[in-house]
Design a protein around this motif. Structure first.
Motif, PDB file in Angstrom:
ATOM      1  N   THR A   8       2.473  15.129  -2.921  1.00  0.00           N
ATOM      2  CA  THR A   8       3.710  14.355  -3.114  1.00  0.00           C
ATOM      3  C   THR A   8       3.752  13.767  -4.516  1.00  0.00           C
ATOM      4  N   ARG A   9       2.622  13.239  -4.945  1.00  0.00           N
ATOM      5  CA  ARG A   9       2.563  12.631  -6.275  1.00  0.00           C
ATOM      6  C   ARG A   9       2.593  13.687  -7.381  1.00  0.00           C
TER       7      ARG A   9
ATOM      8  N   SER B 161       0.822  -1.205   0.000  1.00  0.00           N
ATOM      9  CA  SER B 161       0.000   0.000   0.000  1.00  0.00           C
ATOM     10  C   SER B 161       0.859   1.259   0.000  1.00  0.00           C
ATOM     11  N   PRO B 162       0.353   2.358  -0.590  1.00  0.00           N
ATOM     12  CA  PRO B 162       1.058   3.643  -0.465  1.00  0.00           C
ATOM     13  C   PRO B 162       1.165   4.090   0.989  1.00  0.00           C
TER      14      PRO B 162
ATOM     15  N   ARG C 231      -7.539   4.723   1.269  1.00  0.00           N
ATOM     16  CA  ARG C 231      -6.899   4.146   0.081  1.00  0.00           C
ATOM     17  C   ARG C 231      -7.160   5.026  -1.140  1.00  0.00           C
TER      18      ARG C 231
ATOM     19  N   VAL D 293      -0.624  13.115   0.290  1.00  0.00           N
ATOM     20  CA  VAL D 293      -0.454  12.107  -0.767  1.00  0.00           C
ATOM     21  C   VAL D 293      -0.561  12.742  -2.150  1.00  0.00           C
TER      22      VAL D 293
END
Length: 303
Positions: A229-230, A173-174, A187, A226
């Motif tokens: 960051t991506r 998992s991330p 998720r 998240v």
């Protein structure tokens, strides 16, 4: 309403009643009301591995601090009132002063400094060893009489087993290195959208039931970390500086979704906006605006 429900309790009895009748998340997180005064609450949250946001550093997830401050501010509001009226967070601003030291409990001192017929205003400080050396500070507004539930008298219907906080291992998992995100079941679904499934552990008001405002704030913060960051293609997650959450409607017993967009990006600071919704993307339950600091890339010198 019965006569007993109209009776104003002496303060010590009121504080004891509030201590025993808190949000579901507040109970299972282990947060304690250590000391109480009219409109004032001193609370503590024992350190637990499930609260960690990054296992490489052991630092607590920012959402844990957000949820604790939201809960503690709510306690101060109830201690300023008669304890019976349902309250709901309207907005919550968190300024992160420094990361919490791994392994140490977190404490909070919250003061409800003004109430009107409909609104309560609160400020709070989260700290570990000294209130003069804060981990984070917060200001918040709460709606008084947000719904018709009586927080001291009403009881939730059906099975009311107290859930537990756990973080199932998920190496692929991330969120493999974020126990708290795994605890919430967060998720990634599609197009950069994150999902937080509804579960008993994230309930605030158990009578309705409604999602804890701190859990919604934690979800939005996780989404921002998240997503940025991506989108920015950085190797290390950005560091939270400040976050303001606006609560637009009650989070019901449904799965929640969220995404984030960049408002402005500088060399070291990025401003963002995140939105959370449930069954209708055009009707968000909350939005958040904040600033993150970009961490330097190893081996690359800053100009």
């Amino acid at each position: 309403m019965s006569k007993s429900q109209n009776t104003v309790l002496p303060f010590e009895e009121l504080a004891e009643a509030i201590r025993g009748r808190r949000s579901v998340y507040g109970q299972i997180s282990g947060l304690q009301l250590d000391r109480a005064a009219p409109g004032e609450a001193w609370s503590s949250l024992p350190y637990r591995p499930v609260f960690v946001g990054d296992t490489q550093t052991g630092v607590l997830h920012g959402g844990v601090v957000t949820a604790m401050l939201d809960e503690s501010c709510g306690l101060a509001v109830q201690l300023a009132l008669d304890g019976t009226r349902a309250i709901a967070t309207l907005d919550l601003r968190i300024d992160y002063q420094k990361p919490a030291t791994p392994g140490l409990d977190i404490k909070a001192h919250s003061i409800c400094y003004r109430t009107t017929r409909s609104i309560a205003f609160v400020r709070s400080t989260a700290y570990q060893e000294s209130e003069d050396d804060p981990v984070a500070t917060a200001t918040a507004c709460f709606m008084i009489g947000a719904n018709r539930t009586n927080m001291l008298m009403d009881r939730p219907g059906g099975d009311h087993a107290i859930p537990t906080l756990d973080a199932p291992e998920d190496p692929g998992s991330p969120f493999a290195n974020s126990p708290f995100a795994r605890c919430l079941g967060i998720r990634i679904v599609d197009d950069g959208t994150l999902m937080m499934p509804f579960s008993p552990k994230i309930i605030g008001n158990p009578i309705l039931p409604a999602i804890h405002g701190g859990m919604t704030g934690a979800f939005l913060e996780t989404t921002a970390i998240v997503g940025l960051t991506r989108e920015l293609g950085v190797s290390a997650p950005p560091k939270p500086i400040g976050l303001t959450v606006n609560y637009l409607r009650s989070g019901r017993a449904l799965d929640s979704f969220a995404n984030v967009s960049i408002v402005k990006q500088g060399r070291r600071i990025v401003a963002f906006e995140a939105r959370a919704w449930q069954d209708d993307r055009d009707k968000p339950i909350a939005s958040a605006f904040g600033h993150f600091m970009l961490r330097p890339t190893p081996g690359v010198e800053e100009e």
